[in-house]
Scaffold this active site. Structure first.
Site, PDB file in Angstrom:
ATOM      1  N   HIS A   1      -2.608  -0.642   7.821  1.00 28.36           N
ATOM      2  CA  HIS A   1      -1.127  -0.294   7.195  1.00 28.36           C
ATOM      3  C   HIS A   1       0.310  -0.837   8.410  1.00 28.36           C
ATOM      4  O   HIS A   1       1.096  -0.811   7.069  1.00 28.36           O
ATOM      5  CB  HIS A   1      -1.125   1.171   6.652  1.00 28.36           C
ATOM      6  CG  HIS A   1      -2.078   1.555   6.746  1.00 28.36           C
ATOM      7  ND1 HIS A   1      -3.302   1.965   6.324  1.00 28.36           N
ATOM      8  CD2 HIS A   1      -2.252   1.934   4.776  1.00 28.36           C
ATOM      9  CE1 HIS A   1      -4.001   2.536   5.753  1.00 28.36           C
ATOM     10  NE2 HIS A   1      -3.402   2.541   4.461  1.00 28.36           N
TER      11      HIS A   1
ATOM     12  N   LYS B   1       1.032  -4.170   7.209  1.00 34.17           N
ATOM     13  CA  LYS B   1       2.025  -4.122   5.508  1.00 34.17           C
ATOM     14  C   LYS B   1       3.927  -3.530   5.614  1.00 34.17           C
ATOM     15  O   LYS B   1       4.351  -3.914   5.112  1.00 34.17           O
ATOM     16  CB  LYS B   1       1.504  -2.360   4.523  1.00 34.17           C
ATOM     17  CG  LYS B   1       0.302  -3.307   3.789  1.00 34.17           C
ATOM     18  CD  LYS B   1       0.233  -4.873   3.249  1.00 34.17           C
ATOM     19  CE  LYS B   1      -1.727  -4.839   3.025  1.00 34.17           C
ATOM     20  NZ  LYS B   1      -1.727  -5.635   1.550  1.00 34.17           N
TER      21      LYS B   1
ATOM     22  N   SER C   1      -2.843   3.317  10.602  1.00 38.93           N
ATOM     23  CA  SER C   1      -3.858   2.758  11.264  1.00 38.93           C
ATOM     24  C   SER C   1      -3.239   0.758  11.101  1.00 38.93           C
ATOM     25  O   SER C   1      -2.039   0.792  11.010  1.00 38.93           O
ATOM     26  CB  SER C   1      -4.879   2.358  10.058  1.00 38.93           C
ATOM     27  OG  SER C   1      -4.246   1.184   9.322  1.00 38.93           O
TER      28      SER C   1
ATOM     29  N   THR D   1       0.920  -1.292   0.133  1.00 39.03           N
ATOM     30  CA  THR D   1       0.218  -0.095   0.154  1.00 39.03           C
ATOM     31  C   THR D   1       0.743   1.821   0.204  1.00 39.03           C
ATOM     32  O   THR D   1       2.039   1.348   0.827  1.00 39.03           O
ATOM     33  CB  THR D   1      -1.036   0.078   1.138  1.00 39.03           C
ATOM     34  OG1 THR D   1      -1.298   1.237   1.206  1.00 39.03           O
ATOM     35  CG2 THR D   1      -0.063   0.049   2.511  1.00 39.03           C
TER      36      THR D   1
END
Ligand code: NAD
Ligand code: USQ
Length: 406
Positions: A185, A188, A182, A140
């Site tokens: 995230h 990731k 978050s 992302t």
């Protein structure tokens, strides 16, 4: 992995149509989360068996599906990988909603356990079975945070000069610093570190696609039959901003801007998502280091998008208190040249594509549960404070070539 989801399903069909043998591993957890939340896709999503049978009848090609939880069922996963010996694994199989990952400790822990174990199990299986497989992961843009502070966000790496005791050492290329917003995230970012290690230690060839927000629903392949239709998430957990605005305008519901709407994000149309993944597969890396591409075609602020949709459809705009912890506005310039160099044809925000989305949303608006439009949890239990944006300006290094409509 994750080939039944919003990005995975149209990609599976696209790769199959492009003469690749495709196998889907998906534990259907996304469908189960819909049941848990009492939500469902706006478009009617057929069962995986119906989808695959329809694809076979239309194309003549077989896509097999295995229901394996890749985060929990390591042995089944590793045995299947050994049996199939794929050239490439495309990894979509993670819990991908930032709001869901911030609902409470149950969802935070599920998101971390699921995403980190899913990625690590794939890496471990490739090493254990001693196979040369190119792993393509859907990452992302959110790993970078969204503030380019006058620079353009490079594709994964930055060059830094380390200064120690007043002396400047030689320039090093390091992973771009990570600023997740978050728990989702954050997973990731953890993936990135695992990729770094397994590439260095085991020479696994990895492409990490740092993707922006995907919009749109159908692709050339999912258009072929109503049974093949893709998901359209509109709820406050899984619905992403542009698709939500298009759905809201179809319903006569005001466009829901959180906070000021000054949040700028990177976007990509679903047709371009599947094209990027095919290009990454067809052009594998040599494996010297993890290859990172920024997979986005344009950047827009949330308010710009709302105005665009409002001008197109006449929808009203409403400014709501922002449930998230994010700066009130940010400046985002992104370098995303590599996929275009491989042949990507960017599809940018256009009235005609938005109208297509609005007409899909109108067709299926009876499926909408309006009570789920604003079900996003607050990022913190205490009242949300707006974080002021940083106002530091540096000279621009490179402009975002792909930016259109700005
Ligand atoms: P999605 O939730 O629709 O699809 C993910 C699929 O993975 C689902 O079908 C789910 O059942 C499956 N899955 C999850 N955990 C699994 C597990 N442990 N074992 C087996 N299957 C599992 O999400 P999506 O929108 O298709 O996103 C796919 C990937 O792309 C995600 O990794 C996401 O982080 C990334 N991404 C998505 C967007 C976006 O806007 N949708 C943007 C950037 C990156
Ligand atoms: N927003 C609104 N109104 C809404 C919904 C969202 O103003 O009704 C705002 C949010 O506050 C945020 C922005 O729109 O500032 C984007 O939110 P989003 O829900 O569209 O996207 P996000 O939570 O960032 O997550 C999505 C995908 C995720 C992916 C990410 C890419 O769900 O899987 O990783 O986009 S990126 O944003 O580049 O990190």
């Amino acid at each position: 992995m994750g080939g039944d989801g919003f990005c995975g399903w149209p990609t599976s069909l696209h790769l199959s149509r492009n003469k690749m043998d495709v196998t889907i591993i998906d534990n259907l957890s996304r469908r189960n989360i819909d049941n848990e939340l009492g939500t469902c896709s706006l478009t009617p999503v057929a069962t995986i068996e119906e989808r695959l049978a329809k694809w076979k009848s239309i194309s003549g090609d077989t896509i097999q599906h295995f229901n394996i939880d890749i985060a929990q069922e390591y042995t089944r996963l590793a045995e299947l990988i050994e049996r199939i010996q794929p050239d490439t694994i495309v990894h979509f199989a993670e819990q991908r909603a930032a709001p869901y990952s911030m609902m409470g400790s149950k969802q935070k822990r599920y998101t971390v356990n699921n995403n980190v174990n899913a990625t690590h199990n794939i890496l471990c299986a490739i090493v254990e079975k001693d196979l040369d497989i190119h792993l393509v992961h859907l990452g992302t843009m959110g790993v970078y945070g969204y503030n380019s502070e006058g620079f353009s966000i490079s594709e994964g790496y930055i060059d830094v000069d380390v200064v120690q005791e007043g002396k400047r050492s030689s320039t090093r290329s390091i992973l771009h610093p990570m600023y997740p917003g978050s728990v989702y995230h954050t997973t990731k970012c953890l993936d990135e570190v695992m990729f770094y290690f397994y590439n260095k230690n085991d020479q696994i060839r990895i492409t990490d696609l740092h993707q922006g927000i995907v919009w749109g629903t159908n692709t050339k392949e999912t258009h072929l039959d109503p049974i093949l239709i893709n998901r359209f998430d509109y709820d406050g957990m899984y619905g992403t901003v542009l698709n939500r605005f298009l759905m809201q305008s179809a319903l006569g519901y005001p466009l829901t801007i959180y906070g000021t709407g000054g949040q700028t994000r990177a976007f990509i149309h679903i047709e371009n998502t599947i094209e990027c993944i095919r290009l990454a597969i067809e052009n594998p890396p040599d494996g010297d280091r993890v290859r990172i591409f920024n997979q986005a075609t344009e950047t827009h602020s949330v308010e710009e998008l709302a105005r665009f949709v409002s001008n197109l459809t006449g929808a009203k705009i409403e400014y709501l208190e922002n449930p998230r912890r994010e700066p009130v506005c940010n400046d985002l310039n992104v370098i995303a040249d590599s996929l275009q160099e491989l042949g990507l044809h960017p599809i940018c925000l256009q009235g005609v594509l938005c109208e297509e989305e609005v007409s899909i949303a109108r067709k299926y608006k009876h499926q909408c549960d309006v009570s789920k439009i604003l079900n996003s949890p607050p990022w913190r239990k205490s009242p949300v404070q707006e974080i002021p944006s940083k106002t530091r300006f540096f000279p621009q290094k490179r402009t975002h070539k792909n930016r259109c409509n700005k």
